[in-house]
Design a protein around this motif. Sequence first.
Motif, mmCIF file in Angstrom:
data_model
loop_
_atom_site.group_PDB
_atom_site.id
_atom_site.type_symbol
_atom_site.label_atom_id
_atom_site.label_comp_id
_atom_site.label_asym_id
_atom_site.label_seq_id
_atom_site.Cartn_x
_atom_site.Cartn_y
_atom_site.Cartn_z
ATOM 1 N N THR A 47 33.321 43.410 39.026
ATOM 2 C CA THR A 47 34.448 44.326 38.795
ATOM 3 C C THR A 47 35.250 43.866 37.580
ATOM 4 N N PHE A 48 35.476 42.559 37.513
ATOM 5 C CA PHE A 48 36.271 42.016 36.402
ATOM 6 C C PHE A 48 35.557 42.213 35.063
ATOM 7 N N PHE A 49 34.260 41.923 35.044
ATOM 8 C CA PHE A 49 33.510 42.090 33.789
ATOM 9 C C PHE A 49 33.546 43.558 33.331
ATOM 10 N N THR A 50 33.326 44.468 34.273
ATOM 11 C CA THR A 50 33.348 45.894 33.920
ATOM 12 C C THR A 50 34.722 46.273 33.377
ATOM 13 N N GLU A 107 48.636 40.514 43.366
ATOM 14 C CA GLU A 107 49.281 39.424 44.116
ATOM 15 C C GLU A 107 48.532 38.088 44.017
ATOM 16 N N LEU A 108 47.248 38.159 43.618
ATOM 17 C CA LEU A 108 46.495 36.913 43.409
ATOM 18 C C LEU A 108 47.144 36.062 42.314
ATOM 19 N N PHE A 109 47.791 36.760 41.366
ATOM 20 C CA PHE A 109 48.326 36.059 40.193
ATOM 21 C C PHE A 109 49.843 35.902 40.254
ATOM 22 N N ILE A 110 50.394 36.016 41.449
ATOM 23 C CA ILE A 110 51.843 36.054 41.600
ATOM 24 C C ILE A 110 52.537 34.799 41.056
ATOM 25 N N GLN A 153 38.123 31.938 28.977
ATOM 26 C CA GLN A 153 36.894 31.314 29.459
ATOM 27 C C GLN A 153 35.788 32.355 29.706
ATOM 28 N N VAL A 154 36.188 33.518 30.192
ATOM 29 C CA VAL A 154 35.208 34.594 30.407
ATOM 30 C C VAL A 154 34.584 34.993 29.057
ATOM 31 N N ILE A 155 35.429 35.138 28.030
ATOM 32 C CA ILE A 155 34.919 35.532 26.700
ATOM 33 C C ILE A 155 34.011 34.439 26.124
ATOM 34 N N SER A 179 25.613 29.076 34.839
ATOM 35 C CA SER A 179 25.928 28.071 35.860
ATOM 36 C C SER A 179 27.436 27.955 36.055
ATOM 37 N N LEU A 180 28.208 28.101 34.961
ATOM 38 C CA LEU A 180 29.673 28.043 35.132
ATOM 39 C C LEU A 180 30.170 29.198 35.998
ATOM 40 N N ILE A 181 29.650 30.394 35.737
ATOM 41 C CA ILE A 181 30.101 31.558 36.508
ATOM 42 C C ILE A 181 29.678 31.418 37.969
ATOM 43 N N ALA A 182 28.445 30.938 38.189
ATOM 44 C CA ALA A 182 27.986 30.741 39.574
ATOM 45 C C ALA A 182 28.911 29.749 40.298
ATOM 46 N N THR A 183 29.314 28.689 39.601
ATOM 47 C CA THR A 183 30.220 27.700 40.201
ATOM 48 C C THR A 183 31.591 28.307 40.459
ATOM 49 N N GLU A 184 32.090 29.072 39.458
ATOM 50 C CA GLU A 184 33.418 29.687 39.621
ATOM 51 C C GLU A 184 33.433 30.702 40.763
ATOM 52 N N LYS A 185 32.290 31.337 41.016
ATOM 53 C CA LYS A 185 32.228 32.275 42.154
ATOM 54 C C LYS A 185 32.521 31.521 43.448
ATOM 55 N N ASN A 228 44.106 31.955 30.052
ATOM 56 C CA ASN A 228 43.043 30.932 30.041
ATOM 57 C C ASN A 228 41.774 31.452 30.698
ATOM 58 N N MET A 229 41.963 32.219 31.774
ATOM 59 C CA MET A 229 40.801 32.727 32.491
ATOM 60 C C MET A 229 40.008 33.699 31.615
ATOM 61 N N LEU A 230 40.723 34.630 30.990
ATOM 62 C CA LEU A 230 40.022 35.587 30.123
ATOM 63 C C LEU A 230 39.349 34.859 28.959
ATOM 64 N N ASN A 274 34.163 28.522 43.688
ATOM 65 C CA ASN A 274 35.555 28.043 43.646
ATOM 66 C C ASN A 274 36.544 29.168 43.935
ATOM 67 N N HIS A 275 36.304 30.314 43.308
ATOM 68 C CA HIS A 275 37.249 31.429 43.450
ATOM 69 C C HIS A 275 37.223 32.022 44.857
ATOM 70 N N ASP A 276 36.067 31.939 45.513
ATOM 71 C CA ASP A 276 35.965 32.467 46.879
ATOM 72 C C ASP A 276 36.996 31.768 47.771
ATOM 73 N N ASN A 319 51.879 34.031 32.442
ATOM 74 C CA ASN A 319 50.581 34.631 32.050
ATOM 75 C C ASN A 319 49.564 33.629 31.502
ATOM 76 N N SER A 320 49.845 32.335 31.633
ATOM 77 C CA SER A 320 48.917 31.368 31.041
ATOM 78 C C SER A 320 47.592 31.310 31.804
ATOM 79 N N VAL A 321 47.654 31.431 33.152
ATOM 80 C CA VAL A 321 46.405 31.397 33.922
ATOM 81 C C VAL A 321 45.539 32.599 33.524
ATOM 82 N N ARG A 376 45.039 47.011 32.961
ATOM 83 C CA ARG A 376 44.013 47.924 33.488
ATOM 84 C C ARG A 376 43.513 47.445 34.851
ATOM 85 N N LEU A 377 43.294 46.123 34.980
ATOM 86 C CA LEU A 377 42.786 45.575 36.242
ATOM 87 C C LEU A 377 43.751 45.894 37.392
ATOM 88 N N PHE A 378 45.040 45.661 37.166
ATOM 89 C CA PHE A 378 46.024 45.851 38.241
ATOM 90 C C PHE A 378 46.279 47.337 38.506
#
Length: 136
Positions: A97-100, A42-45, A59-61, A76-82, A55-57, A84-86, A50-52, A32-34
Motif C-alpha cells: 500500500t505504501f509503495f503504491t 495515528e501510527l505517526f502520532i 530509506q524507501v527511496i 532483504s532490508l524490506i523483508a526485515t523491516e516487514k 527518514n523512512m521515505l 520489525n514493523h509488524d 516529521n523526522s521519522v 496522500r497516505l493519510f
Amino acid sequence: MSSVEKTPNMIEDCLERIATIHGDPTDLVYERLFDKHPDMRELFILDRDNSVKGNMLAQVIECFLDFTGDKHYASSLIATEKINHDQIGVPPETFETFFTNVVDTFRHILGNSWTAEDEAAWDNLITELNKSVASQ
Ligand code: HEM
C-alpha cells in the motif's frame, strides 16, 4: 550504446525531476497516505517534527534506487523491516500500500510530464521488488 555507458535509469530520472519541480516529496507522500488511509495517521502520532516520516521515505527511496541498480540490499532490508514493523502495528501487506501510494504521489507531482515510460518503469520496479521481497 557502448558497454561503458550507463543504462538510462528512468527511476533516477523521475526522482531528479520531482526534486526540481517540488523539492522533498515527504509532505505530499504522507498527505496522500493519510487522506486515503486515515487510520495510519495515528501510527505517526509521536513524530511531531516529521523526522521519522522523512527518514523512512528516504530509506524507501534508497531501496528503490538499490533495486534498480546493484540490488545489494533492498529486498532483504524490506523483508526485515516487514518483521520489525509488524511489531509496531504495521502489518506486512501495508508495505505494498505504501509503495503504491509513493508512486501515486510521484505521478501526481509530475502531472503532464509523467510519461508512459515512467509508468512502465515504476510499475515494473514495484512488481519486481514485491516479488523479490516475497521470495526472501
Ligand atoms: C520499505 C518500507 C519501509 C522502510 C524501509 C521503513 C523504514 C523505517 C525506518 C528506517 C524507520 C525509523 C525512522 C526514524 O526513526 O528516524 C521507520 C519508522 C516507522 N515506520 Fe517504517 N519503513 C517502511 C514501511 C513502513 C510502512 C508501510 C509503514 C506504515 C504506514 C511504516 C510505519 C512506520 C512507523 C509508524 C514508524 C515509527 C516507529 C516508531 O518510531 O515508533 N513504515 N520505518
